[in-house]
Design a protein around this motif. Structure first.
Motif, mmCIF file in Angstrom:
data_model
loop_
_atom_site.group_PDB
_atom_site.id
_atom_site.type_symbol
_atom_site.label_atom_id
_atom_site.label_comp_id
_atom_site.label_asym_id
_atom_site.label_seq_id
_atom_site.Cartn_x
_atom_site.Cartn_y
_atom_site.Cartn_z
ATOM 1 N N SER A 257 -4.135 8.061 -8.385
ATOM 2 C CA SER A 257 -4.114 9.276 -7.567
ATOM 3 C C SER A 257 -2.725 9.561 -7.016
ATOM 4 O O SER A 257 -2.378 10.708 -6.720
ATOM 5 C CB SER A 257 -5.121 9.159 -6.413
ATOM 6 O OG SER A 257 -4.674 8.237 -5.425
ATOM 7 N N GLU A 258 -1.899 8.499 -6.886
ATOM 8 C CA GLU A 258 -0.549 8.657 -6.357
ATOM 9 C C GLU A 258 0.487 8.939 -7.440
ATOM 10 O O GLU A 258 1.656 9.168 -7.126
ATOM 11 C CB GLU A 258 -0.149 7.391 -5.584
ATOM 12 C CG GLU A 258 -0.962 7.189 -4.305
ATOM 13 C CD GLU A 258 -0.611 5.884 -3.599
ATOM 14 O OE1 GLU A 258 0.479 5.338 -3.863
ATOM 15 O OE2 GLU A 258 -1.430 5.417 -2.787
ATOM 16 N N LEU B 209 -6.459 4.293 -6.489
ATOM 17 C CA LEU B 209 -5.430 4.738 -5.553
ATOM 18 C C LEU B 209 -4.100 4.978 -6.264
ATOM 19 O O LEU B 209 -3.441 6.005 -6.053
ATOM 20 C CB LEU B 209 -5.250 3.699 -4.447
ATOM 21 C CG LEU B 209 -6.321 3.655 -3.350
ATOM 22 C CD1 LEU B 209 -6.112 2.432 -2.472
ATOM 23 C CD2 LEU B 209 -6.268 4.925 -2.496
ATOM 24 N N ASP B 210 -3.700 4.040 -7.114
ATOM 25 C CA ASP B 210 -2.404 4.164 -7.771
ATOM 26 C C ASP B 210 -2.375 5.343 -8.739
ATOM 27 O O ASP B 210 -1.354 6.044 -8.845
ATOM 28 C CB ASP B 210 -2.056 2.863 -8.497
ATOM 29 C CG ASP B 210 -1.701 1.747 -7.525
ATOM 30 O OD1 ASP B 210 -1.645 2.018 -6.307
ATOM 31 O OD2 ASP B 210 -1.479 0.612 -7.975
ATOM 32 N N ASP C 178 0.830 -1.196 0.000
ATOM 33 C CA ASP C 178 0.000 0.000 0.000
ATOM 34 C C ASP C 178 0.873 1.257 0.000
ATOM 35 O O ASP C 178 1.865 1.337 0.722
ATOM 36 C CB ASP C 178 -0.900 0.023 1.238
ATOM 37 C CG ASP C 178 -1.986 -1.041 1.187
ATOM 38 O OD1 ASP C 178 -2.348 -1.474 0.075
ATOM 39 O OD2 ASP C 178 -2.469 -1.440 2.262
ATOM 40 N N HIS D 246 -10.592 -0.184 -7.076
ATOM 41 C CA HIS D 246 -10.132 0.648 -5.966
ATOM 42 C C HIS D 246 -8.607 0.749 -5.997
ATOM 43 O O HIS D 246 -8.032 1.836 -5.811
ATOM 44 C CB HIS D 246 -10.611 0.046 -4.642
ATOM 45 C CG HIS D 246 -10.507 0.986 -3.483
ATOM 46 N ND1 HIS D 246 -10.977 0.683 -2.231
ATOM 47 C CD2 HIS D 246 -9.975 2.233 -3.372
ATOM 48 C CE1 HIS D 246 -10.738 1.693 -1.408
ATOM 49 N NE2 HIS D 246 -10.120 2.636 -2.075
ATOM 50 N N GLU D 247 -7.932 -0.376 -6.251
ATOM 51 C CA GLU D 247 -6.476 -0.372 -6.346
ATOM 52 C C GLU D 247 -6.005 0.567 -7.458
ATOM 53 O O GLU D 247 -5.061 1.349 -7.283
ATOM 54 C CB GLU D 247 -5.959 -1.789 -6.624
ATOM 55 C CG GLU D 247 -6.070 -2.753 -5.464
ATOM 56 C CD GLU D 247 -4.934 -2.606 -4.462
ATOM 57 O OE1 GLU D 247 -4.123 -1.662 -4.594
ATOM 58 O OE2 GLU D 247 -4.846 -3.444 -3.545
#
Length: 334
Positions: free
Chosen positions: A250-251, A247-248, A179, A243-244
């Protein structure tokens, strides 16, 4: 005029066999195209010189020494393959509980990348960011009391990514499934002056049985203690994969991957339709082994199965496919 629907077209006025009748017509109406531009050649490295060592259960795949990898890169470029994904075989003597060899700027991956870039500067190089080729327990991260440590692992992965960028890798591809690692790696690369280096996240990576031959290819198969279910995804889950990916992205991920490929075509489609970002599939070692072995015994036509399987990824929405078949497939397209 209202748009026709599927139900408004009926036989015999509509005969769908008409455009299928001749090859030229089938080519005109083909919805999906597969070319060498869509392929990334997965390649396993091994220290030495003049090494072409067969990989168990993967007929046609070899562990290549750096000089042989350079030859292969030249062959790939001549066939129109634009990128290679490199993975290292690591002897037990170079493995440790902390995976220290991963951050050695003179390790097998880094040396090979420099040699390939010197010989074939216009080919793209993709590196796997994870510790499983370097740990003596076969896991993708640091382990304490049987538990994979998330944040401590990410610290090492950031150092590994910078070392790989130093060596000339164009795309940093974290496959560890810790994460928060994408944002941390993006910051580490930027701070080191590598704002231009892409991150291809193994965002949707399942705890799959299809990785078996690969683990043997890199020397981790007999070392793995337990399984990877606490950090890789449950094969039963689909929404979790979205969801994964969210998140990735957004990062700071520039592209995302679904792994394995063919058992998860639905996820390739969902990711592409939901996010519209560059989406890749990995046709993993177990998929290669099944097609190769079935072809070898005459159960299926190997050449046709290779191209059909790769076309499936494109049809599902993949922009590119990492595959051990890449060179063979490109030759079939000539």
């Amino acid at each position: 005029m209202s748009k026709l629907t599927f139900t408004s077209r009926q036989y015999p006025a509509t005969r769908l066999r008409r455009p299928r009748a001749q090859a030229w017509s089938r080519n005109l109406v083909r919805e999906t195209r597969l070319t060498p531009d869509d392929l990334i050649w997965a390649m396993v490295l091994k220290d030495g010189k003049g090494v072409r060592e067969p990989v168990d259960h993967m007929n046609g795949v070899f562990r290549l020494s750096p000089d042989e990898a350079v030859k292969a890169a030249k062959e790939a470029r001549a066939l129109g393959i634009n990128a290679l994904a490199l993975f290292p075989y690591t002897d037990l003597a170079q493995r440790s509980s902390d995976g220290a060899e991963a951050v050695n700027g003179d390790n097998l991956m880094c040396r090979t990348a420099k040699m390939i870039k010197d010989a074939v500067p216009d080919i793209g190089l993709i590196c796997d960011v994870a510790l499983d080729p370097y740990t003596d327990h076969g896991h993708d991260g640091l382990m304490k009391d049987g538990i994979i440590l998330n944040d401590e692992t990410v610290d090492v992965l950031c150092r590994q990514a910078v070392v790989q960028a130093d060596a000339g890798f164009d795309i940093i591809a974290p496959s560890d499934m810790m994460d928060g690692r994408i944002g941390r790696i993006r910051a580490a690369l930027d701070n080191a002056g590598y704002e231009d280096r892409q991150i291809m996240s193994y965002a949707v990576k399942y705890a799959s049985c299809f990785y078996g031959p690969y683990r043997g290819a890199i020397g981790s198969g007999d070392l793995l203690k337990g399984d990877k279910k606490t950090y890789q995804m449950d094969p039963a889950n689909s929404n979790e994969g979205l969801h994964e990916v969210a998140l990735d992205l957004s990062e700071g991920a520039d592209s995302v991957m679904v792994k394995p490929g063919m058992p998860y075509l639905d996820m390739i489609t969902r990711v592409k339709q939901t996010f519209g970002v560059p989406t890749y599939a990995f046709q993993v070692s177990g998929e290669y082994a099944m097609i190769s072995m079935a072809g070898d015994v005459g159960a299926i036509n190997r050449d046709r199965a290779i191209l059909e399987s790769l076309m499936c990824f494109r049809r599902a929405g993949a922009d590119g496919i990492i595959s051990y078949f890449a060179k063979e497939a490109a030759e079939l397209m000539l």
